[in-house]
Design a protein around this motif. Structure first.
Motif, PDB file in Angstrom:
ATOM      1  N   ARG A  24       0.856  -1.180   0.000  1.00  0.00           N
ATOM      2  CA  ARG A  24       0.000   0.000   0.000  1.00  0.00           C
ATOM      3  C   ARG A  24       0.895   1.234   0.000  1.00  0.00           C
ATOM      4  N   PRO A  25       0.437   2.329  -0.611  1.00  0.00           N
ATOM      5  CA  PRO A  25       1.202   3.581  -0.541  1.00  0.00           C
ATOM      6  C   PRO A  25       1.316   4.043   0.915  1.00  0.00           C
ATOM      7  N   SER A  26       2.412   4.735   1.222  1.00  0.00           N
ATOM      8  CA  SER A  26       2.631   5.240   2.575  1.00  0.00           C
ATOM      9  C   SER A  26       3.265   6.630   2.499  1.00  0.00           C
ATOM     10  N   VAL A  27       3.244   7.336   3.610  1.00  0.00           N
ATOM     11  CA  VAL A  27       3.851   8.663   3.660  1.00  0.00           C
ATOM     12  C   VAL A  27       5.367   8.582   3.455  1.00  0.00           C
ATOM     13  N   PRO A  28       6.086   7.652   4.125  1.00  0.00           N
ATOM     14  CA  PRO A  28       7.528   7.561   3.836  1.00  0.00           C
ATOM     15  C   PRO A  28       7.806   7.252   2.360  1.00  0.00           C
ATOM     16  N   ALA A  29       6.955   6.438   1.753  1.00  0.00           N
ATOM     17  CA  ALA A  29       7.128   6.122   0.329  1.00  0.00           C
ATOM     18  C   ALA A  29       6.914   7.355  -0.530  1.00  0.00           C
ATOM     19  N   LEU A  30       5.970   8.201  -0.133  1.00  0.00           N
ATOM     20  CA  LEU A  30       5.717   9.440  -0.866  1.00  0.00           C
ATOM     21  C   LEU A  30       6.972  10.313  -0.863  1.00  0.00           C
ATOM     22  N   TRP A  31       7.587  10.463   0.285  1.00  0.00           N
ATOM     23  CA  TRP A  31       8.793  11.293   0.370  1.00  0.00           C
ATOM     24  C   TRP A  31       9.965  10.657  -0.373  1.00  0.00           C
ATOM     25  N   ARG A  32      10.053   9.328  -0.350  1.00  0.00           N
ATOM     26  CA  ARG A  32      11.102   8.644  -1.107  1.00  0.00           C
ATOM     27  C   ARG A  32      10.923   8.936  -2.599  1.00  0.00           C
ATOM     28  N   ALA A  33       9.703   8.821  -3.064  1.00  0.00           N
ATOM     29  CA  ALA A  33       9.428   9.090  -4.479  1.00  0.00           C
ATOM     30  C   ALA A  33       9.715  10.544  -4.816  1.00  0.00           C
ATOM     31  N   PHE A  34       9.398  11.455  -3.909  1.00  0.00           N
ATOM     32  CA  PHE A  34       9.660  12.870  -4.161  1.00  0.00           C
ATOM     33  C   PHE A  34      11.159  13.129  -4.248  1.00  0.00           C
ATOM     34  N   GLY A  35      11.944  12.423  -3.453  1.00  0.00           N
ATOM     35  CA  GLY A  35      13.405  12.531  -3.555  1.00  0.00           C
ATOM     36  C   GLY A  35      13.910  12.057  -4.910  1.00  0.00           C
ATOM     37  N   TRP A  36      13.375  10.928  -5.377  1.00  0.00           N
ATOM     38  CA  TRP A  36      13.752  10.436  -6.704  1.00  0.00           C
ATOM     39  C   TRP A  36      13.296  11.407  -7.791  1.00  0.00           C
ATOM     40  N   PHE A  37      12.137  12.019  -7.590  1.00  0.00           N
ATOM     41  CA  PHE A  37      11.673  13.028  -8.544  1.00  0.00           C
ATOM     42  C   PHE A  37      12.667  14.192  -8.605  1.00  0.00           C
ATOM     43  N   GLY A  38      13.169  14.620  -7.438  1.00  0.00           N
ATOM     44  CA  GLY A  38      14.154  15.702  -7.416  1.00  0.00           C
ATOM     45  C   GLY A  38      15.393  15.352  -8.219  1.00  0.00           C
ATOM     46  N   LEU A  39      15.859  14.127  -8.076  1.00  0.00           N
ATOM     47  CA  LEU A  39      17.007  13.668  -8.862  1.00  0.00           C
ATOM     48  C   LEU A  39      16.682  13.661 -10.353  1.00  0.00           C
ATOM     49  N   TYR A  40      15.501  13.116 -10.689  1.00  0.00           N
ATOM     50  CA  TYR A  40      15.065  13.099 -12.094  1.00  0.00           C
ATOM     51  C   TYR A  40      15.003  14.524 -12.655  1.00  0.00           C
ATOM     52  N   LEU A  41      14.459  15.445 -11.879  1.00  0.00           N
ATOM     53  CA  LEU A  41      14.315  16.813 -12.357  1.00  0.00           C
ATOM     54  C   LEU A  41      15.675  17.463 -12.592  1.00  0.00           C
ATOM     55  N   CYS A  42      16.644  17.192 -11.709  1.00  0.00           N
ATOM     56  CA  CYS A  42      18.005  17.721 -11.910  1.00  0.00           C
ATOM     57  C   CYS A  42      18.610  17.197 -13.211  1.00  0.00           C
ATOM     58  N   VAL A  43      18.440  15.901 -13.462  1.00  0.00           N
ATOM     59  CA  VAL A  43      18.945  15.310 -14.711  1.00  0.00           C
ATOM     60  C   VAL A  43      18.218  15.911 -15.907  1.00  0.00           C
TER      61      VAL A  43
END
Length: 147
Positions: free
Chosen positions: A69-88
């Motif tokens: 199931r989705p979780s709040v820690p998972a949301l923040w993990r995904a947002f961190g990966w999004f930040g990396l993706y956005l930098c690239v």
């Protein structure tokens, strides 16, 4: 470390499914706000549809077949990966005159310049991730009543 009993479909990793769920929310948005990227009758158009459909289906299948199931820690993990993706994406756009994450040719708010549009993209992503999480929590309520 993930246990075999908590494996999620093809990846064997709950963390991958967590990120795939959040990133898949952009796939939902791409179907809700269609762009003229490629006609669906071309190979690129067909691959766009297949890629986005698979991205949408994997978290749903994990939900139905495992205890994921989705979780709040998972949301923040995904947002961190999004930040990396956005930098690239931003670096690739600068290096190759690209349009990754629609930072050059803006389908929404085309009048908004940079860096305002980039900041709006980040905030919209965070809002989208929280909205997806909230909807998933609402979807869990009927399932709990059935058990």
């Amino acid at each position: 470390m993930d246990s075999p009993s908590s494996s999620c479909l093809l990846t064997g990793s709950r963390r991958v499914m967590d990120v795939l769920f959040s990133f898949g929310l952009w796939a939902w948005a791409s179907f809700a706000y269609p762009q003229n990227i490629q006609p669906p009758t071309t190979l690129l158009g067909l691959s766009f549809f297949v890629n986005h459909a698979v991205t949408l289906l994997l978290p749903a299948l994990a939900w139905l077949t495992t205890d994921w199931r989705p979780s709040v820690p998972a949301l923040w993990r995904a947002f961190g990966w999004f930040g990396l993706y956005l930098c690239v994406a931003v670096a690739a756009n600068a290096a190759f005159d690209g349009n990754y994450f629609y930072q050059r040719e803006r389908p929404l708010l085309p009048w908004l310049g940079q860096p305002g549009y980039l900041l709006a993209s980040v905030l919209a992503t965070l809002a989208l991730f929280w909205l997806g999480y909230a909807v998933s929590r609402l979807a869990q309520l009927p399932a709990r009543r059935l058990l």
